[in-house]
Design an enzyme around this catalytic site. Sequence first.
Site, PDB file in Angstrom:
ATOM      1  N   ASN A  12      45.829   5.720  48.345  1.00  0.00           N
ATOM      2  CA  ASN A  12      46.286   7.035  47.896  1.00  0.00           C
ATOM      3  C   ASN A  12      45.116   8.007  47.923  1.00  0.00           C
ATOM      4  O   ASN A  12      43.967   7.649  47.645  1.00  0.00           O
ATOM      5  CB  ASN A  12      46.963   6.990  46.520  1.00  0.00           C
ATOM      6  CG  ASN A  12      46.146   6.325  45.429  1.00  0.00           C
ATOM      7  OD1 ASN A  12      45.336   5.444  45.692  1.00  0.00           O
ATOM      8  ND2 ASN A  12      46.361   6.744  44.198  1.00  0.00           N
ATOM      9  N   CYS A  28      50.462   9.247  49.186  1.00  0.00           N
ATOM     10  CA  CYS A  28      50.519   7.869  48.680  1.00  0.00           C
ATOM     11  C   CYS A  28      49.888   6.898  49.686  1.00  0.00           C
ATOM     12  O   CYS A  28      49.833   7.168  50.889  1.00  0.00           O
ATOM     13  CB  CYS A  28      51.958   7.439  48.458  1.00  0.00           C
ATOM     14  SG  CYS A  28      52.776   8.238  47.075  1.00  0.00           S
ATOM     15  N   GLU A  87      51.053   4.103  50.841  1.00  0.00           N
ATOM     16  CA  GLU A  87      52.001   3.615  51.837  1.00  0.00           C
ATOM     17  C   GLU A  87      52.078   4.571  53.021  1.00  0.00           C
ATOM     18  O   GLU A  87      52.038   4.162  54.184  1.00  0.00           O
ATOM     19  CB  GLU A  87      53.405   3.473  51.222  1.00  0.00           C
ATOM     20  CG  GLU A  87      53.496   2.451  50.108  1.00  0.00           C
ATOM     21  CD  GLU A  87      53.223   3.040  48.723  1.00  0.00           C
ATOM     22  OE1 GLU A  87      52.365   3.943  48.603  1.00  0.00           O
ATOM     23  OE2 GLU A  87      53.868   2.580  47.763  1.00  0.00           O
ATOM     24  N   CYS A 116      57.387   4.980  45.916  1.00  0.00           N
ATOM     25  CA  CYS A 116      58.142   6.138  45.437  1.00  0.00           C
ATOM     26  C   CYS A 116      59.254   6.466  46.433  1.00  0.00           C
ATOM     27  O   CYS A 116      59.319   5.901  47.537  1.00  0.00           O
ATOM     28  CB  CYS A 116      57.208   7.342  45.259  1.00  0.00           C
ATOM     29  SG  CYS A 116      56.754   8.160  46.808  1.00  0.00           S
ATOM     30  N   CYS A 137      58.123   7.666  49.930  1.00  0.00           N
ATOM     31  CA  CYS A 137      57.605   6.570  50.770  1.00  0.00           C
ATOM     32  C   CYS A 137      58.732   5.659  51.243  1.00  0.00           C
ATOM     33  O   CYS A 137      58.710   5.174  52.374  1.00  0.00           O
ATOM     34  CB  CYS A 137      56.547   5.773  50.015  1.00  0.00           C
ATOM     35  SG  CYS A 137      54.998   6.686  49.844  1.00  0.00           S
TER      36      CYS A 137
HETATM   37  N1  THU Z   1      51.062   6.287  44.373  1.00  0.00           N
HETATM   38  C1  THU Z   1      50.961   5.611  45.557  1.00  0.00           C
HETATM   39  O1  THU Z   1      49.986   5.766  46.292  1.00  0.00           O
HETATM   40  N2  THU Z   1      51.949   4.780  45.891  1.00  0.00           N
HETATM   41  C2  THU Z   1      52.993   4.429  45.076  1.00  0.00           C
HETATM   42  O2  THU Z   1      53.799   3.589  45.443  1.00  0.00           O
HETATM   43  C3  THU Z   1      53.130   5.069  43.769  1.00  0.00           C
HETATM   44  C4  THU Z   1      52.207   6.192  43.504  1.00  0.00           C
HETATM   45  C5  THU Z   1      49.933   7.129  43.942  1.00  0.00           C
HETATM   46  C6  THU Z   1      50.148   8.599  44.033  1.00  0.00           C
HETATM   47  C7  THU Z   1      49.144   9.090  43.010  1.00  0.00           C
HETATM   48  O3  THU Z   1      47.868   9.199  43.636  1.00  0.00           O
HETATM   49  C8  THU Z   1      49.051   7.993  41.981  1.00  0.00           C
HETATM   50  O4  THU Z   1      49.628   6.842  42.607  1.00  0.00           O
HETATM   51  C9  THU Z   1      49.796   8.283  40.695  1.00  0.00           C
HETATM   52  O5  THU Z   1      51.096   8.680  40.950  1.00  0.00           O
END
Ligand code: THU
Length: 134
Positions: free
Chosen positions: A43, A54, A56, A87, A90
Amino acid sequence: MINHKELLKHANEAMERAYAPYSNFKVGAAVLMSSGKIYTGCNIENASYGATNCAERTAIFKAVSEGEKEIKAIAIVSSGKEFTYPCGICRQVIAEFMKEGEFIFENGQDEIQIVPLEKMFPYSFTKVDLLGEE
Ligand code: THU
C-alpha cells in the site's frame, strides 16, 4: 500446483516496503499470473488520503503493465493481527483479471486461509456482462 507458502513469502516481503505513515497499517500482496510470474505490491498512502493505492492494486497494475492479464492466485498479508481481506475497489479490479483462482491470506498469528474467487466476490459485475463470454 500453487505454492501458497512461496506466494505468502513474496507478499510478506512486499509488506515491508509499504508506505503507510498515516494509518501505520502495512499491507503486502503477491499475484501469481498465468505465465507463472509473480508480481508484488504494497500500500502506498498519500497526504491527500484518497490518492492512496492498496497493496493488491499496486501488484495487479504492475503485472498488467508488464503485459500480464490473468491472475491465478493472490496472497494478501498485513501488519494487523487478523486476516486482511481486499476492499471493494480491489475486489472489482481483481475480478477484471481473475476468471477463476484463489485468495491466500495469512494473519498475524501465522494462520493461513484460502478462499476461492466465487466465495470472495459472488454476484460480481464483470466484462462478461458487457461483452458476453469470451
Ligand atoms: N489497504 C490495503 O492496501 N489493502 C487492503 O486490502 C485493505 C486496506 C490499505 C489502504 C491504506 O493504506 C491502509 O490499508 C488502511 O486502510
